[in-house]
Design a protein around this motif. Structure first.
Motif, PDB file in Angstrom:
ATOM      1  N   THR A 177       0.859  -1.187   0.000  1.00  0.00           N
ATOM      2  CA  THR A 177       0.000   0.000   0.000  1.00  0.00           C
ATOM      3  C   THR A 177       0.893   1.234   0.000  1.00  0.00           C
ATOM      4  N   ARG A 178       1.725   1.334   1.050  1.00  0.00           N
ATOM      5  CA  ARG A 178       2.509   2.550   1.264  1.00  0.00           C
ATOM      6  C   ARG A 178       3.617   2.722   0.237  1.00  0.00           C
ATOM      7  N   THR A 179       4.424   1.667   0.089  1.00  0.00           N
ATOM      8  CA  THR A 179       5.654   1.810  -0.697  1.00  0.00           C
ATOM      9  C   THR A 179       5.335   2.095  -2.161  1.00  0.00           C
ATOM     10  N   ARG A 180       4.403   1.352  -2.723  1.00  0.00           N
ATOM     11  CA  ARG A 180       4.133   1.533  -4.139  1.00  0.00           C
ATOM     12  C   ARG A 180       3.520   2.905  -4.423  1.00  0.00           C
ATOM     13  N   VAL A 189      11.682  -2.366  -7.667  1.00  0.00           N
ATOM     14  CA  VAL A 189      11.313  -3.789  -7.581  1.00  0.00           C
ATOM     15  C   VAL A 189      10.949  -4.210  -6.166  1.00  0.00           C
ATOM     16  N   ARG A 190       9.807  -4.863  -6.038  1.00  0.00           N
ATOM     17  CA  ARG A 190       9.476  -5.569  -4.783  1.00  0.00           C
ATOM     18  C   ARG A 190       9.204  -7.023  -5.137  1.00  0.00           C
ATOM     19  N   HIS A 191       9.755  -7.929  -4.330  1.00  0.00           N
ATOM     20  CA  HIS A 191       9.560  -9.355  -4.619  1.00  0.00           C
ATOM     21  C   HIS A 191       9.596 -10.155  -3.327  1.00  0.00           C
ATOM     22  N   GLU A 246      16.221  -6.930   2.604  1.00  0.00           N
ATOM     23  CA  GLU A 246      16.311  -5.509   2.991  1.00  0.00           C
ATOM     24  C   GLU A 246      15.155  -4.698   2.412  1.00  0.00           C
ATOM     25  N   HIS A 247      14.958  -3.542   2.977  1.00  0.00           N
ATOM     26  CA  HIS A 247      13.959  -2.585   2.510  1.00  0.00           C
ATOM     27  C   HIS A 247      14.567  -1.201   2.753  1.00  0.00           C
ATOM     28  N   PRO A 248      15.570  -0.851   1.884  1.00  0.00           N
ATOM     29  CA  PRO A 248      16.379   0.330   2.187  1.00  0.00           C
ATOM     30  C   PRO A 248      15.606   1.642   2.303  1.00  0.00           C
ATOM     31  N   THR A 249      14.602   1.856   1.419  1.00  0.00           N
ATOM     32  CA  THR A 249      13.906   3.150   1.504  1.00  0.00           C
ATOM     33  C   THR A 249      13.053   3.240   2.767  1.00  0.00           C
ATOM     34  N   GLN A 250      12.645   2.085   3.326  1.00  0.00           N
ATOM     35  CA  GLN A 250      11.896   2.115   4.591  1.00  0.00           C
ATOM     36  C   GLN A 250      12.810   2.608   5.724  1.00  0.00           C
ATOM     37  N   ALA A 251      14.049   2.091   5.775  1.00  0.00           N
ATOM     38  CA  ALA A 251      14.965   2.531   6.841  1.00  0.00           C
ATOM     39  C   ALA A 251      15.285   4.012   6.672  1.00  0.00           C
ATOM     40  N   SER A 299      11.657 -10.045   9.079  1.00  0.00           N
ATOM     41  CA  SER A 299      11.525  -8.634   8.707  1.00  0.00           C
ATOM     42  C   SER A 299      12.708  -8.090   7.915  1.00  0.00           C
ATOM     43  N   ARG A 300      12.431  -7.597   6.700  1.00  0.00           N
ATOM     44  CA  ARG A 300      13.469  -6.896   5.923  1.00  0.00           C
ATOM     45  C   ARG A 300      13.663  -5.482   6.470  1.00  0.00           C
ATOM     46  N   VAL A 301      12.590  -4.957   7.102  1.00  0.00           N
ATOM     47  CA  VAL A 301      12.681  -3.606   7.673  1.00  0.00           C
ATOM     48  C   VAL A 301      13.741  -3.587   8.779  1.00  0.00           C
ATOM     49  N   VAL A 302      13.770  -4.639   9.586  1.00  0.00           N
ATOM     50  CA  VAL A 302      14.709  -4.652  10.704  1.00  0.00           C
ATOM     51  C   VAL A 302      16.147  -4.723  10.187  1.00  0.00           C
ATOM     52  N   LEU A 325       7.151  -4.280  15.143  1.00  0.00           N
ATOM     53  CA  LEU A 325       7.059  -4.969  13.852  1.00  0.00           C
ATOM     54  C   LEU A 325       5.856  -5.890  13.835  1.00  0.00           C
ATOM     55  N   ARG A 326       5.309  -6.041  12.650  1.00  0.00           N
ATOM     56  CA  ARG A 326       4.154  -6.922  12.441  1.00  0.00           C
ATOM     57  C   ARG A 326       4.581  -8.388  12.481  1.00  0.00           C
ATOM     58  N   LEU A 327       3.714  -9.217  13.047  1.00  0.00           N
ATOM     59  CA  LEU A 327       3.930 -10.662  12.938  1.00  0.00           C
ATOM     60  C   LEU A 327       3.613 -11.053  11.492  1.00  0.00           C
ATOM     61  N   GLN A 328       4.622 -11.508  10.746  1.00  0.00           N
ATOM     62  CA  GLN A 328       4.431 -11.764   9.308  1.00  0.00           C
ATOM     63  C   GLN A 328       3.963 -13.198   9.097  1.00  0.00           C
ATOM     64  N   LEU A 329       2.679 -13.408   9.369  1.00  0.00           N
ATOM     65  CA  LEU A 329       2.147 -14.767   9.306  1.00  0.00           C
ATOM     66  C   LEU A 329       2.265 -15.365   7.901  1.00  0.00           C
ATOM     67  N   HIS A 386       6.249   2.255  13.573  1.00  0.00           N
ATOM     68  CA  HIS A 386       5.786   0.981  13.003  1.00  0.00           C
ATOM     69  C   HIS A 386       5.788   1.167  11.484  1.00  0.00           C
ATOM     70  N   PRO A 387       6.396   0.218  10.733  1.00  0.00           N
ATOM     71  CA  PRO A 387       6.424   0.413   9.276  1.00  0.00           C
ATOM     72  C   PRO A 387       5.058   0.216   8.625  1.00  0.00           C
ATOM     73  N   GLY A 388       4.109  -0.394   9.366  1.00  0.00           N
ATOM     74  CA  GLY A 388       2.828  -0.745   8.790  1.00  0.00           C
ATOM     75  C   GLY A 388       2.993  -1.906   7.823  1.00  0.00           C
ATOM     76  N   PRO A 389       1.966  -2.654   7.508  1.00  0.00           N
ATOM     77  CA  PRO A 389       0.642  -2.588   8.123  1.00  0.00           C
ATOM     78  C   PRO A 389       0.671  -3.082   9.580  1.00  0.00           C
ATOM     79  N   ILE A 390      -0.238  -2.507  10.397  1.00  0.00           N
ATOM     80  CA  ILE A 390      -0.245  -2.797  11.832  1.00  0.00           C
ATOM     81  C   ILE A 390      -1.290  -3.855  12.155  1.00  0.00           C
TER      82      ILE A 390
HETATM   83  C1  NCD Z   1       6.806  -3.626   5.410  1.00  0.00           C
HETATM   84  C2  NCD Z   1       7.264  -4.525   4.288  1.00  0.00           C
HETATM   85  O1  NCD Z   1       6.548  -4.720   3.298  1.00  0.00           O
HETATM   86  O2  NCD Z   1       8.362  -5.004   4.417  1.00  0.00           O
HETATM   87  N1  NCD Z   1       5.875  -2.683   5.099  1.00  0.00           N
HETATM   88  C3  NCD Z   1       6.221  -1.567   4.396  1.00  0.00           C
HETATM   89  O3  NCD Z   1       6.833  -1.597   3.351  1.00  0.00           O
HETATM   90  N2  NCD Z   1       5.838  -0.393   4.919  1.00  0.00           N
HETATM   91  C4  NCD Z   1       6.544  -4.375   6.670  1.00  0.00           C
HETATM   92  C5  NCD Z   1       5.513  -5.452   6.704  1.00  0.00           C
HETATM   93  O4  NCD Z   1       5.050  -5.958   5.696  1.00  0.00           O
HETATM   94  O5  NCD Z   1       5.174  -5.843   7.828  1.00  0.00           O
END
Ligand code: NCD
Length: 325
Positions: free
Chosen positions: A61-64, A111-113, A140-145, A177-180, A233-237, A274-278
Motif C-alpha cells: 500500500t505505502r511503498t508503491r 522492484v518488490r519481490h 532488505e527494505h532500504p527506503t523504509q529505513a 523482517s526486511r525492515v529490521v 514490527l508486524r507478525l508476518q504470518l 511501526h512500518p505498517g501494516p499494523i
Molecule cells: C513492510 C514490508 O513490506 O516489508 N511494510 C512496508 O513496506 N511499509 C513491513 C511489513 O510488511 O510488515
C-alpha cells in the motif's frame, strides 16, 4: 555518442552497501525535499522526461503509492506494472519480463519481490536501467529505513546530529523482517545502540551472529528499559511456513507494547514507530499508535521525500555518467 544508452548504472539495493557518506547525503537531501509536501502545487520539473516503472510482485500500500507519487511530483512518468495482469501468469520468466520492461527505456525500475536477492539479480542482468529495491523477501527494505530515519530527523529537528546517540528497541517478528535488517545497518551507521526484542524462535542464533554489536533481549521489559525509540514490527504470518509462536494470545501476553509499559520503562520523550501494516491489538496498543508519541503517519509522509531523493540521486548519477561520455 549521444544516442547510446548509458551502461554505467547505479542501484539502491541495500543499506548494507551504502557508505556512511552516501547514507547521510540521501537523508540530508530527503530532509531538504520535505517542504515540497507543504506546497500548494507540488509538481517540480526535476525529473521531467524520466520514466519510472514500479515492478511490484508482492502486495504493497505505502511503498508503491509513495514511489508513484514521488515520481509524479518530480514530473517523471510513473507506470505501475501489475504481475497478475501480465505475461508472468503465462509462464514468462521474471528475467524475461524485466528485460521486456527494460526495452521500454525506463530510467529506473523499482522492484518488490517475495524472494530475497531479486533486485540484486536484476541489477546484475539489466545493464540499461537503475534498480531500486522496494523490499525483497527477508533481506532488505532500504527506503523504509531511510524514511524511518527521516521521520526521526523531522521529529527531533536537529539535523542528523539529533538522531545520533539514541537507543532504538525493535520489537516483534525480527527474523522475517526486511525492515529490521535495513534499520540495523542504518542505526549502526548513525552510531546508535540497537536492541532487538523477540521470543527466541523469532530471533534465532544465526540471525544474532550476523549482526555483531546488536543487543538481544527475549524479555520485553528488560529491552525497553532506557529506550528512546521503540519500533514495533508486524507478525508476518504469510512468511511463516511453520509455527514460530504457540498462539497469537501467547505472543501478545509477553510482547504487547503498551503505553503503560513505555511510560514505566522507556526514556521520557520516547517515540513509537511501526512500518505498517499494523496488527492493532496484537503487537501494539491501538491507543499508543494513535497517540502523540507515535510517528506512524510521519513515517508515511516522509516516505515521499525519501523516494524523491532516491529517484533524483540515481537519475543525477546517470546524467553525470552520460555527460562524461
Ligand atoms: C513492510 C514490508 O513490506 O516489508 N511494510 C512496508 O513496506 N511499509 C513491513 C511489513 O510488511 O510488515
Amino acid at each position: 555518442m549521444k544516442t547510446e544508452r548509458i551502461k554505467n548504472k547505479r542501484h539502491l539495493i541495500a543499506i548494507e552497501n551504502l557508505t556512511k557518506n552516501e547514507f547521510f547525503s540521501l537523508l540530508n537531501n530527503a530532509f531538504n525535499l520535505l517542504e515540497i509536501s507543504a506546497r500548494d502545487i507540488k509538481k517540480t520539473p526535476a525529473l521531467r522526461g524520466k520514466t519510472i516503472i514500479n515492478f511490484f510482485c508482492e502486495s504493497s500500500t505505502r511503498t508503491r503509492s509513495s514511489f508513484e507519487i514521488a515520481a509524479k511530483w518530480l514530473s517523471a512518468d510513473a507506470i505501475n506494472f501489475s504481475p497478475s495482469a501480465s505475461s508472468l501468469t503465462k509462464g514468462e520468466s521474471l528475467l524475461d519480463t524485466a528485460k521486456t520492461l527494460q526495452a521500454m527505456c525506463p530510467d529506473i525500475i523499482v522492484v518488490r519481490h517475495k524472494d530475497a536477492g531479486v533486485p540484486a539479480f536484476l541489477a546484475n542482468y539489466l545493464k540499461d536501467t537503475s534498480i531500486i529495491n522496494a523490499g525483497d523477501g527477508m533481506h532488505e527494505h532500504p527506503t523504509q529505513a531511510l524514511l524511518d530515519c527521516l521521520s526521526l530527523m523531522q521529529h527531533y529537528n536537529q539535523g542528523l546530529e539529533g538522531i545520533q546517540g539514541k537507543t532504538i528497541a525493535i520489537v516483534g517478528d525480527i527474523v522475517h523482517s526486511r525492515v529490521v535488517r535495513s534499520n540495523i545497518f542504518a542505526h549502526q551507521l548513525l552510531g546508535n545502540e540497537v536492541r532487538l526484542i523477540a521470543p527466541p524462535t523469532l530471533l534465532p542464533r544465526e540471525f544474532r551472529d550476523s549482526f555483531p554489536g546488536v543487543k538481544i533481549f527475549s524479555d520485553l521489559e528488560q529491552g525497553l528499559k532506557g529506550a528512546d525509540i521503540i519500533m514495533c514490527l508486524r507478525l508476518q504470518l504469510e512468511r511463516q511456513q511453520e509455527h514460530f509462536i504457540p498462539s497469537l494470545e501467547e505472543y501478545t501476553n509477553q510482547y504487547f507494547v503498551s503505553r503503560k509499559k513505555l511510560d514505566a520503562l522507556a526514556n521520557s520523550g520516547y517515540v513509537v514507530m511501526h512500518p505498517g501494516p499494523i496488527n492493532r491489538g496484537v503487537e501494539v496498543e491501538t491507543a499508543l499508535i494513535d497517540s502523540e508519541c507515535s510517528l506512524v503517519e510521519k513515517q508515511v509522509s516522509c516516505g515521499l521525500a525519501v523516494r524523491m531523493a532516491c529517484l533524483i540521486d540515481l537519475c543525477t548519477y546517470q546524467e553525470e555518467v552520460h555527460a562524461a561520455n
